[in-house]
Design an enzyme around this catalytic site. Structure first.
Site, short mmCIF file in Angstrom:
data_model
loop_
_atom_site.label_atom_id
_atom_site.label_comp_id
_atom_site.label_asym_id
_atom_site.label_seq_id
_atom_site.Cartn_x
_atom_site.Cartn_y
_atom_site.Cartn_z
N ASP A 9 -63.90 24.60 -28.20
CA ASP A 9 -64.72 23.52 -27.64
C ASP A 9 -64.81 22.48 -28.75
O ASP A 9 -65.47 22.71 -29.76
CB ASP A 9 -66.12 24.05 -27.27
CG ASP A 9 -67.09 22.93 -26.91
OD1 ASP A 9 -66.66 21.76 -26.78
OD2 ASP A 9 -68.30 23.22 -26.77
N LYS A 70 -65.44 11.93 -31.79
CA LYS A 70 -64.79 12.16 -30.50
C LYS A 70 -64.94 10.98 -29.54
O LYS A 70 -64.08 10.76 -28.68
CB LYS A 70 -65.39 13.42 -29.88
CG LYS A 70 -64.86 13.81 -28.50
CD LYS A 70 -65.54 15.09 -28.04
CE LYS A 70 -65.22 15.44 -26.60
NZ LYS A 70 -65.91 16.67 -26.19
N GLU A 167 -64.10 20.49 -19.76
CA GLU A 167 -65.30 21.23 -20.18
C GLU A 167 -66.00 21.90 -18.99
O GLU A 167 -66.37 23.07 -19.09
CB GLU A 167 -66.24 20.31 -20.97
CG GLU A 167 -65.65 19.96 -22.33
CD GLU A 167 -66.31 18.78 -23.01
OE1 GLU A 167 -67.36 18.31 -22.52
OE2 GLU A 167 -65.78 18.31 -24.02
N ASP A 190 -74.01 19.31 -17.74
CA ASP A 190 -73.79 19.45 -19.19
C ASP A 190 -74.50 18.31 -19.93
O ASP A 190 -74.06 17.15 -19.89
CB ASP A 190 -72.28 19.43 -19.46
CG ASP A 190 -71.94 19.65 -20.94
OD1 ASP A 190 -72.85 19.59 -21.79
OD2 ASP A 190 -70.76 19.89 -21.24
#
Ligand code: ADP
Ligand code: MG
Length: 601
Positions: A9, A70, A167, A190
């Site tokens: 992850d 990211k 994800e 999430d």
């Protein structure tokens, strides 16, 4: 062994790595025991690169520390110029965005590659072997360019990226394929550190498909930290949040993050920053109610995305709402999700680890490490029954794939025996007493001479690991059935290991005992027959042959009192051989007698 495929992850705030070990998906901890690595990379003034918690600690030490890199994966400079970021953004090759790290240009891929390199090294250290293949997760909304950039980061880190998965798909995999029926719909909510996303997935013939996704790349725990930090500044009333220098601001944000996290479990938390500025000490108490009021608008926004995603997916209801991401620990968030979807969210998944775990599961499915262990179960230890002389008679050997079936025929040990106890055993030892008894059943049979009654014993293990033992009296066809719940398959790894180790440790003694027992059983059958034969054969056999049989039988009797298995075995074999001639004479005699009876009659 199948080649490892690690699962990663690569999060905006935190990252994690794992692998399937002995059939179980697990996350791997670094040398400090941490399974979660902050996605932070420090480029020191000396050119050294540090990753994770150690990188965060180098903030303010002169070098450049990049967090949330990211966000810029696959971005164009033109789209993001002017962003407020921890290092200056510059235009890189072909209009791509790059980071200015002390005058050196570093791309977002290179930053991600440093994190991946670190995670690869954590895995290799833990596993004690090199790893070359990985599955990496990306947000569902990542476009082709962002996915390609992630793949390139993996390659820069020396990893072959066998697959990029989203994800929410990973989170759904961690939640479990087995818990959902085909065509069921699941929402993955999430709420992480830097971003929020919500997706609707559908399970179709064992594969999760994202059917809609929505979210915001500027809606995460970091924003909650900033809201709380601004409130603190207002409370103190001496300085303005926007006027703080980078260092002070970071100190304040780090402190309020701890307060925010503490408020998840407690009603109140203290924010203490002694000598925050010159002689100004910050010492505030924050109640959960105050915090919840402050973040209400922010949390409500996640609710709007939830409604949006249901609309986009064209569904009105879902079967499950799974929460992942560190910010879903906040009680007010859980409440809101419950209200929006009209059901209690599923909080069975570890908020920080579910996505990585899903990547690990996907890797295990691709490498074969999971298929072997989960779908094709095997018997961890041999299964059998006790036979004559206390020996273990294996019917299903260890490591047999289930479901399976096997059987054998047994005879009565004693003349006129009316029943026989079938003891169901599990283990690798030669003697029944050293194995574990799973159950026993009394099988009745028709009275017969020794070795005449026959009982068929069959073992069958079904998909669920249930062992069914069936004993049948061959003559009457009557069955006795014994079902043994999962014990046949459900044995802890430790006890399996202990049993196997013992069977190796005692292999020599065990084998000797088996050889001795088998020879003894044979001798016990042979000796009375020899004696009876000698009495009958009288006069028709050479005296010296008879003497040789006698002395050989004596030798066997003597060895029976000792413990030398091999000597007993060869003595019994010798006696058996010597009596062949006598047996032939006896058979002839019997036939003659029968013939003369016939002639007389
Ligand atoms: P990402 O997916 O963006 O990498 P994570 O899922 O690891 O991020 O979430 C990190 C965020 O979760 C941080 O903002 C952190 O403060 C927050 N968080 C972690 N634990 C708690 C907690 N107990 N209460 C509230 N927020 C928490
Ligand atoms: Mg995440």
């Amino acid at each position: 062994m199948a080649e490892d495929i690690i699962g990663i992850d690569l999060g905006t705030t935190n990252s994690a790595v794992g692998v399937v070990e002995s059939g179980f998906p697990i996350l791997l901890a670094d040398s400090a025991g941490q399974r979660i690595t902050p996605s932070a990379v420090s480029f020191g003034v000396d050119g050294g690169v540090v990753v994770g918690g150690a990188a965060l600690r180098q903030r303010g030490a002169g070098g450049s520390v990049i967090t949330s890199g990211k966000r810029y994966m696959g971005s164009r400079y033109a789209e993001v110029r002017g962003d407020d970021f921890c290092v200056p953004l510059v235009e890189g090759v072909g209009g791509a965005v790059a980071f200015d790290v002390g005058g050196v240009m570093v791309t977002p891929e290179e930053v991600s590659a440093e994190i991946l390199k670190y995670l690869k090294s954590v895995a290799e250290e833990r596993l004690g072997r090199t790893v070359g293949k990985a599955i990496i997760t990306v947000p569902a909304y990542f476009n082709d360019g962002q996915r390609t950039a992630t793949k390139r980061a993996g390659e820069l880190a020396g990893l072959e990226v066998v697959r990029i998965i989203s994800e929410p798909t990973a989170a759904a995999l961690a939640y479990g394929l087995d818990k959902l029926e085909d065509s069921s719909r699941i929402v993955v909510y999430d709420y992480g550190g830097g971003t929020f996303d919500v997706s609707v997935l559908e399970l179709r013939s064992g594969v999760f498909q994202v059917i809609a996704t929505a979210g915001d790349t500027r809606l995460g725990g970091d924003q909650l930290d900033e809201i709380l930090a601004r409130w603190c500044c207002d409370e103190v009333g001496v300085f303005d949040y926007d006027g703080l220098g980078d260092f002070d601001r970071q100190r304040l944000l780090d402190a309020v993050r701890l307060v925010k996290e503490a408020l998840t479990d407690s009603d109140r938390a203290k924010l203490q920053l002694p000598f925050f500025r010159d002689d100004l000490n910050i010492d505030l108490e924050v109640g959960r109610g105050v915090f919840e009021r402050l973040i209400r608008a922010e949390i409500s926004r996640t609710g709007r995305y939830c409604k949006q995603v249901l609309l986009d997916a064209g569904v009105t209801g879902v079967d499950k709402v799974v929460l992942v991401g560190g910010s879903t620990r906040i009680p007010a968030v859980r409440e809101l999700v419950g209200e929006v979807f009209g059901m209690d969210p599923d909080v069975s998944q570890h908020p920080d680890e579910a996505v990585a775990l899903g990547a690990v599961i996907q890797g295990g499915m691709l490498s074969g490490a999971l298929r072997e262990m989960v779908l094709l179960d095997v018997t961890p230890l041999s299964l059998g029954i006790e036979t004559l002389g206390g020996l273990m008679n294996v019917i299903i050997p260890r490591n047999t794939t289930i479901p399976c079936k096997a059987g054998e025929m047994f005879t009565n040990a004693v003349a006129n025996q009316e029943s026989m106890v079938v003891r169901v055993l599990q283990g690798e030892r030669e003697m029944a007493r050293d194995n574990w008894e799973l159950g026993r059943v009394d099988v009745g049979f028709s009275v017969a001479a020794r070795g005449q009654a026959r009982v068929g014993v069959q073992f069958a293990i079904d998909e669920d690991g249930i062992l069914e033992v069936l004993a049948r009296d061959v003559q009457t066809g009557e069955d006795t059935v014994l079902a043994i719940q999962s014990a046949a398959v459900d044995v802890s790894d430790d006890s399996v290991e202990q049993m196997v180790t013992e069977s190796v440790d005692y292999a020599f003694d065990d084998m000797a005992e088996r050889v001795f027992t088998e020879a003894r059983l044979k001798a016990e059958e042979l000796l009375p027959a020899v004696e009876a034969g000698l009495a009958q054969v009288g006069g028709e056999m050479a005296a010296e042959d008879m003497a040789e049989i006698e002395s050989s039988a004596d030798a066997v009797r003597e060895l029976l009192g000792g413990s030398d298995a091999n000597q007993l075995k060869s003595a019994v074999q010798k006696l058996d051989k010597l009596t062949e001639h006598m047996a032939a004479i006896l058979v002839e005699k019997a036939m003659e007698a029968a013939l003369s009876r016939k002639l007389e009659g």
